[in-house]
Write a protein that holds these residues in place. Structure first.
Motif, PDB file in Angstrom:
ATOM      1  N   LYS A 236     -32.869 -32.999   4.720  1.00  0.00           N
ATOM      2  CA  LYS A 236     -32.520 -32.999   3.294  1.00  0.00           C
ATOM      3  C   LYS A 236     -30.543 -32.400   3.369  1.00  0.00           C
ATOM      4  O   LYS A 236     -29.962 -32.786   1.979  1.00  0.00           O
ATOM      5  N   LEU A 237     -29.867 -31.927   3.640  1.00  0.00           N
ATOM      6  CA  LEU A 237     -28.143 -31.712   3.246  1.00  0.00           C
ATOM      7  C   LEU A 237     -27.142 -33.213   3.676  1.00  0.00           C
ATOM      8  O   LEU A 237     -26.458 -33.160   2.603  1.00  0.00           O
ATOM      9  N   CYS A 238     -27.890 -33.370   4.768  1.00  0.00           N
ATOM     10  CA  CYS A 238     -27.284 -34.780   4.779  1.00  0.00           C
ATOM     11  C   CYS A 238     -28.022 -35.802   3.638  1.00  0.00           C
ATOM     12  O   CYS A 238     -26.467 -36.925   3.075  1.00  0.00           O
ATOM     13  N   THR A 239     -28.626 -36.428   3.206  1.00  0.00           N
ATOM     14  CA  THR A 239     -29.194 -37.082   2.450  1.00  0.00           C
ATOM     15  C   THR A 239     -28.463 -36.480   0.917  1.00  0.00           C
ATOM     16  O   THR A 239     -28.057 -37.430   0.000  1.00  0.00           O
ATOM     17  N   SER A 240     -28.875 -35.301   0.599  1.00  0.00           N
ATOM     18  CA  SER A 240     -28.620 -34.689  -0.528  1.00  0.00           C
ATOM     19  C   SER A 240     -26.810 -34.625  -0.991  1.00  0.00           C
ATOM     20  O   SER A 240     -26.061 -35.791  -1.669  1.00  0.00           O
ATOM     21  N   PHE A 241     -26.549 -34.366   0.031  1.00  0.00           N
ATOM     22  CA  PHE A 241     -24.607 -35.298   0.271  1.00  0.00           C
ATOM     23  C   PHE A 241     -24.259 -36.592   0.046  1.00  0.00           C
ATOM     24  O   PHE A 241     -23.234 -36.836  -0.665  1.00  0.00           O
ATOM     25  N   LEU A 242     -24.859 -37.425   0.892  1.00  0.00           N
ATOM     26  CA  LEU A 242     -24.478 -38.440   0.258  1.00  0.00           C
ATOM     27  C   LEU A 242     -24.536 -39.060  -0.045  1.00  0.00           C
ATOM     28  O   LEU A 242     -24.221 -40.107  -0.545  1.00  0.00           O
ATOM     29  N   LYS A 243     -26.020 -38.622  -1.452  1.00  0.00           N
ATOM     30  CA  LYS A 243     -26.273 -39.184  -2.502  1.00  0.00           C
ATOM     31  C   LYS A 243     -25.802 -38.390  -4.045  1.00  0.00           C
ATOM     32  O   LYS A 243     -26.331 -39.181  -4.639  1.00  0.00           O
ATOM     33  N   GLY A 244     -24.585 -37.560  -3.014  1.00  0.00           N
ATOM     34  CA  GLY A 244     -24.357 -37.102  -4.300  1.00  0.00           C
ATOM     35  C   GLY A 244     -25.248 -36.066  -5.927  1.00  0.00           C
ATOM     36  O   GLY A 244     -25.389 -35.971  -6.579  1.00  0.00           O
ATOM     37  N   ARG A 245     -26.333 -35.539  -4.681  1.00  0.00           N
ATOM     38  CA  ARG A 245     -26.936 -34.708  -5.946  1.00  0.00           C
ATOM     39  C   ARG A 245     -27.028 -32.864  -5.053  1.00  0.00           C
ATOM     40  O   ARG A 245     -28.104 -32.501  -5.444  1.00  0.00           O
ATOM     41  N   LEU A 246     -26.115 -33.114  -4.492  1.00  0.00           N
ATOM     42  CA  LEU A 246     -25.600 -31.262  -4.579  1.00  0.00           C
ATOM     43  C   LEU A 246     -24.770 -30.828  -5.841  1.00  0.00           C
ATOM     44  O   LEU A 246     -24.258 -31.663  -6.120  1.00  0.00           O
TER      45      LEU A 246
ATOM     46  N   SER B 152     -19.498 -20.037   1.384  1.00  0.00           N
ATOM     47  CA  SER B 152     -19.500 -21.395   0.526  1.00  0.00           C
ATOM     48  C   SER B 152     -20.383 -22.639   0.548  1.00  0.00           C
ATOM     49  O   SER B 152     -20.717 -23.230  -0.569  1.00  0.00           O
ATOM     50  N   SER B 153     -20.594 -22.232   2.431  1.00  0.00           N
ATOM     51  CA  SER B 153     -22.106 -23.734   2.451  1.00  0.00           C
ATOM     52  C   SER B 153     -22.799 -23.337   1.801  1.00  0.00           C
ATOM     53  O   SER B 153     -23.938 -24.375   1.039  1.00  0.00           O
ATOM     54  N   SER B 154     -23.646 -22.003   1.920  1.00  0.00           N
ATOM     55  CA  SER B 154     -24.947 -21.680   1.880  1.00  0.00           C
ATOM     56  C   SER B 154     -24.658 -22.209   0.549  1.00  0.00           C
ATOM     57  O   SER B 154     -26.559 -21.994  -0.481  1.00  0.00           O
ATOM     58  N   LYS B 155     -23.790 -21.564  -0.303  1.00  0.00           N
ATOM     59  CA  LYS B 155     -24.093 -21.886  -2.046  1.00  0.00           C
ATOM     60  C   LYS B 155     -24.235 -23.346  -2.459  1.00  0.00           C
ATOM     61  O   LYS B 155     -24.669 -23.138  -3.405  1.00  0.00           O
ATOM     62  N   LEU B 156     -23.636 -23.693  -1.450  1.00  0.00           N
ATOM     63  CA  LEU B 156     -22.920 -25.116  -1.737  1.00  0.00           C
ATOM     64  C   LEU B 156     -24.849 -25.931  -1.753  1.00  0.00           C
ATOM     65  O   LEU B 156     -25.190 -26.613  -2.826  1.00  0.00           O
ATOM     66  N   PHE B 157     -25.119 -25.376  -0.765  1.00  0.00           N
ATOM     67  CA  PHE B 157     -26.425 -26.441   0.034  1.00  0.00           C
ATOM     68  C   PHE B 157     -28.357 -25.391  -0.925  1.00  0.00           C
ATOM     69  O   PHE B 157     -29.417 -24.878  -0.628  1.00  0.00           O
ATOM     70  N   SER B 158     -27.624 -24.016  -1.620  1.00  0.00           N
ATOM     71  CA  SER B 158     -28.669 -23.418  -2.115  1.00  0.00           C
ATOM     72  C   SER B 158     -29.927 -24.091  -2.556  1.00  0.00           C
ATOM     73  O   SER B 158     -31.347 -23.442  -2.695  1.00  0.00           O
ATOM     74  N   SER B 159     -30.041 -25.331  -3.963  1.00  0.00           N
ATOM     75  CA  SER B 159     -30.402 -25.706  -4.531  1.00  0.00           C
ATOM     76  C   SER B 159     -31.354 -26.662  -3.863  1.00  0.00           C
ATOM     77  O   SER B 159     -32.707 -26.431  -3.431  1.00  0.00           O
ATOM     78  N   LEU B 160     -31.075 -26.572  -2.001  1.00  0.00           N
ATOM     79  CA  LEU B 160     -31.971 -27.172  -1.222  1.00  0.00           C
ATOM     80  C   LEU B 160     -32.729 -26.211  -0.277  1.00  0.00           C
ATOM     81  O   LEU B 160     -33.389 -25.942   0.419  1.00  0.00           O
ATOM     82  N   LYS B 161     -32.245 -24.627  -0.261  1.00  0.00           N
ATOM     83  CA  LYS B 161     -32.983 -23.327   0.437  1.00  0.00           C
ATOM     84  C   LYS B 161     -33.057 -23.804   2.041  1.00  0.00           C
ATOM     85  O   LYS B 161     -34.102 -23.920   2.234  1.00  0.00           O
TER      86      LYS B 161
END
Length: 266
Positions: free
Chosen positions: A256-266, A154-163
């Motif tokens: 990428k992972l941390c900034t995208s989560f913290l800033k609502g970009r997922l 599920s995490s891999s799916k959540l972060f899929s846009s970040l590759k």
């Protein structure tokens, strides 16, 4: 570029002279990893009793909880106050990223006796505790070095846009862990030594056991400090230092992972 957003680092440790001199303190380490142009970043030294005013909490778009030398299952005045703040942030659905200590905090109102400790953003631990999970000493002992963690499907799916790859290397330095997740929390990653390397609570809170913000020189400095204080043996310290050159932490992916989560970009 950052849209004028405002973030706060909740500093749960005293800065060592080395980190102050090299990075401007742990606050500087987190800002270097997470800050983007146009944003405002403040620091609150919560371990020294410095907390944001309650009427100012709403001004922030997100909060980061740092690691700590304290136990996430402790009941120091500032830890209890931090737990209360995290409950407030949860009720407001504020973005919270917990690292190590921040990952481990448990909810003292929901848990009468000590059961668990999680070592994250120990921020991962304090977050887990505040939300009702259980934290405590890791049965396997210290986890220090560069560890490979495995993302859940599920995490891999959540972060899929970040590759982001399905396995990531991260620097670890903890002996507490999250033993039982809060209700409604989801395990996002695990390692051979730690069952909860990352967890997510709703869309607004995430805890990380490791230290994506650390550099190898910070870890070497911490190993020396642990050795000086007799927390680890000479032979273990030598082994850790010898192994440090073998694997590099995936710092860019974690950023990428941390900034995208913290800033609502997922």
């Amino acid at each position: 570029m950052g849209g004028g957003k405002r973030f706060a680092v909740l500093l749960c440790a005293e800065d060592s002279d080395y980190v102050k001199k090299r990075y401007g303190g742990y606050y500087g380490v987190f800002v270097e990893m997470l800050a983007e142009e146009g944003e405002t970043w403040d620091v609150f030294r919560v371990a020294s009793g410095h907390f944001p005013d309650e009427d100012k909490i709403g001004d922030y778009d997100g909060f980061v909880i740092t690691g700590s030398c304290n136990d996430a299952h402790g009941n120091d005045v500032w830890i209890c106050k931090l737990i209360a703040l995290l409950k407030k942030l949860d009720s407001l659905k504020k973005k919270v990223l917990g690292i190590c200590f921040g990952h481990q905090l448990r909810n003292s109102q929901l848990e009468i006796s000590y059961v668990i400790n999680l070592n994250l953003f120990l921020a991962n631990s304090i977050l887990g505790r505040a939300l009702g999970g259980k934290t405590g000493r890791a049965i396997s002992g210290w986890d220090i070095g560069v560890t490979t963690i495995h993302l859940s499907s599920s995490s891999s799916k959540l972060f899929s846009s970040l590759k982001i790859p399905a396995t990531l290397s991260v620097i670890e330095c903890h002996r507490d862990e999250v033993r039982e997740l809060p209700l409604k929390a989801e395990v996002m990653a695990w390692s051979e030594k730690t069952g909860v390397e990352m967890f997510r609570y709703g869309d607004h809170m995430m805890g990380i056991q490791g230290h994506p913000e650390y550099t190898k020189d910070i870890l070497l400095h911490l190993i020396d400090r642990l050795l000086q204080r007799s927390f680890i043996a000479d032979s273990y310290a030598d082994e850790l230092k010898a192994n440090l050159g073998k694997v590099e932490p995936d710092k860019d992916a974690w950023k990428k992972l941390c900034t995208s989560f913290l800033k609502g970009r997922l």
